[in-house]
Design an enzyme around this catalytic site. Sequence first.
Site, short mmCIF file in Angstrom:
data_model
loop_
_atom_site.label_atom_id
_atom_site.label_comp_id
_atom_site.label_asym_id
_atom_site.label_seq_id
_atom_site.Cartn_x
_atom_site.Cartn_y
_atom_site.Cartn_z
N ASP A 8 66.55 33.55 -34.53
CA ASP A 8 67.83 32.91 -34.80
C ASP A 8 68.62 33.90 -35.67
O ASP A 8 68.03 34.84 -36.22
CB ASP A 8 67.56 31.60 -35.56
CG ASP A 8 68.84 30.92 -36.01
OD1 ASP A 8 69.79 30.86 -35.20
OD2 ASP A 8 68.89 30.46 -37.17
N LEU A 9 69.91 33.71 -35.77
CA LEU A 9 70.72 34.63 -36.58
C LEU A 9 71.10 34.03 -37.94
O LEU A 9 70.63 34.48 -38.99
CB LEU A 9 71.99 35.01 -35.79
CG LEU A 9 73.04 35.80 -36.58
CD1 LEU A 9 72.56 37.20 -36.92
CD2 LEU A 9 74.34 35.88 -35.78
N ASP A 10 71.94 32.98 -37.88
CA ASP A 10 72.46 32.39 -39.12
C ASP A 10 71.33 31.75 -39.91
O ASP A 10 70.67 30.83 -39.44
CB ASP A 10 73.51 31.32 -38.78
CG ASP A 10 74.75 31.90 -38.11
OD1 ASP A 10 75.30 32.87 -38.65
OD2 ASP A 10 75.17 31.38 -37.07
N THR A 16 74.85 33.34 -43.37
CA THR A 16 76.22 32.98 -43.02
C THR A 16 76.47 31.48 -43.16
O THR A 16 77.61 31.04 -43.06
CB THR A 16 76.52 33.39 -41.56
OG1 THR A 16 75.34 33.14 -40.82
CG2 THR A 16 76.92 34.83 -41.46
N LYS A 44 73.38 22.88 -38.97
CA LYS A 44 72.70 24.16 -38.79
C LYS A 44 72.09 24.26 -37.39
O LYS A 44 71.37 23.36 -36.97
CB LYS A 44 71.63 24.37 -39.86
CG LYS A 44 72.25 24.68 -41.21
CD LYS A 44 71.20 25.07 -42.25
CE LYS A 44 71.89 25.42 -43.55
NZ LYS A 44 70.91 25.63 -44.64
N SER A 115 70.73 32.64 -30.75
CA SER A 115 71.64 32.02 -31.71
C SER A 115 72.72 31.25 -30.99
O SER A 115 73.23 31.72 -29.96
CB SER A 115 72.30 33.10 -32.58
OG SER A 115 73.37 32.55 -33.32
N ALA A 116 73.09 30.10 -31.54
CA ALA A 116 74.19 29.32 -30.95
C ALA A 116 75.54 29.99 -31.21
O ALA A 116 76.56 29.58 -30.67
CB ALA A 116 74.18 27.92 -31.56
N LYS A 146 70.47 23.91 -28.90
CA LYS A 146 69.29 23.50 -29.68
C LYS A 146 69.48 22.03 -30.06
O LYS A 146 70.61 21.63 -30.32
CB LYS A 146 69.18 24.34 -30.95
CG LYS A 146 69.02 25.84 -30.67
CD LYS A 146 69.09 26.65 -31.96
CE LYS A 146 69.16 28.14 -31.65
NZ LYS A 146 69.27 29.00 -32.85
N GLU A 170 63.16 30.68 -37.20
CA GLU A 170 64.26 29.72 -37.35
C GLU A 170 64.36 29.17 -38.77
O GLU A 170 63.33 29.01 -39.43
CB GLU A 170 64.02 28.53 -36.42
CG GLU A 170 64.79 28.54 -35.15
CD GLU A 170 66.30 28.31 -35.31
OE1 GLU A 170 66.75 27.94 -36.41
OE2 GLU A 170 67.01 28.50 -34.32
N ASP A 171 65.57 28.83 -39.18
CA ASP A 171 65.74 28.19 -40.50
C ASP A 171 66.13 26.72 -40.36
O ASP A 171 66.23 26.03 -41.37
CB ASP A 171 66.84 28.90 -41.31
CG ASP A 171 68.21 28.69 -40.69
OD1 ASP A 171 68.33 28.86 -39.46
OD2 ASP A 171 69.15 28.35 -41.43
C1 BG6 Z 1 74.60 28.59 -35.48
C2 BG6 Z 1 74.93 28.02 -36.85
O1 BG6 Z 1 73.81 29.73 -35.63
O2 BG6 Z 1 75.79 28.94 -34.79
C3 BG6 Z 1 75.89 26.86 -36.73
O3 BG6 Z 1 73.74 27.60 -37.50
C4 BG6 Z 1 77.12 27.30 -35.93
O4 BG6 Z 1 76.24 26.41 -38.00
C5 BG6 Z 1 76.70 27.87 -34.58
O5 BG6 Z 1 78.00 26.21 -35.73
C6 BG6 Z 1 77.89 28.36 -33.74
O6 BG6 Z 1 78.44 29.48 -34.38
P1 BG6 Z 1 79.83 30.13 -34.02
O7 BG6 Z 1 79.82 31.44 -34.80
O8 BG6 Z 1 79.86 30.37 -32.54
O9 BG6 Z 1 80.90 29.19 -34.45
MG MG Z 2 70.01 29.21 -38.28
#
Ligand code: BG6
Ligand code: MG
Length: 213
Positions: A8-10, A16, A44, A115-116, A146, A170-171
């Site tokens: 996962d990224l964030d 972030t 999240k 990552s989403a 997810k 993942e967090d």
């Molecule tokens: C996820 C975050 O990684 O990405 C969410 O945990 C976020 O909080 C989602 O809404 C979508 O991110 P973005 O950058 O496309 O708005």
């Molecule tokens: Mg995350």
Amino acid sequence: MKKGFVFDLDGVITDTAKFHYIAWKNLAKSLGILIDETFNETLKGISRMDSLDKILAYGKRENDFTLAEKKSLAQKKNDEYVTLLADLSEKDLLPGVHDFLVQAKERNIPCSIASASKNAPMILEKLGVLAYFGHIVDPETLKKGKPDPEIFIKAAESINVEPKDAVGFEDAQAGIDGIKAAGMYAVGISSTETLQGADLQVASMTELNVDQF
Ligand code: BG6
Ligand code: MG
């Protein structure tokens, strides 16, 4: 030995979440909705539009906007979020991430991103770690976000690794649920939340090394 790592990224590679929170809080406030950090936890891992829907439902305003208006609200949130990321650089990698990626590269274990976030390529570039990842799943290609396992299955496939041979990091609870549903080994990274169902939970990636997998 596991054959691939899916990140996962964030909240895993960089923190972030605080910027997502500021931008959502400000957007929600402009709509007369107050959100706090506890509510933010439920966002999240959730896509941008699903996050907006959750906020509108929380404020009982889910029927007040057309799809076009909602797209514009999501864009407004993202504009502020991207502005907050302006100074993001290598110094913003979370502790232990760089060392882990270097170790994986030395051992020829491929890594990919599940990552989403549609901002993932830009963020990884700013962090100086884009080259460590064989693939970044494009969230636009997903049928479900997810906790559905789709993103993790795609991320493992993209580096030619079977889910059972992959480790997911993942967090967020939605992410751990997705990793487990994909049939992968799940590592939860959080010092504040208990991530249910994780095979292993650590407070930080400094506690991990590639050879333990
Ligand atoms: C996820 C975050 O990684 O990405 C969410 O945990 C976020 O909080 C989602 O809404 C979508 O991110 P973005 O950058 O496309 O708005
Ligand atoms: Mg995350």
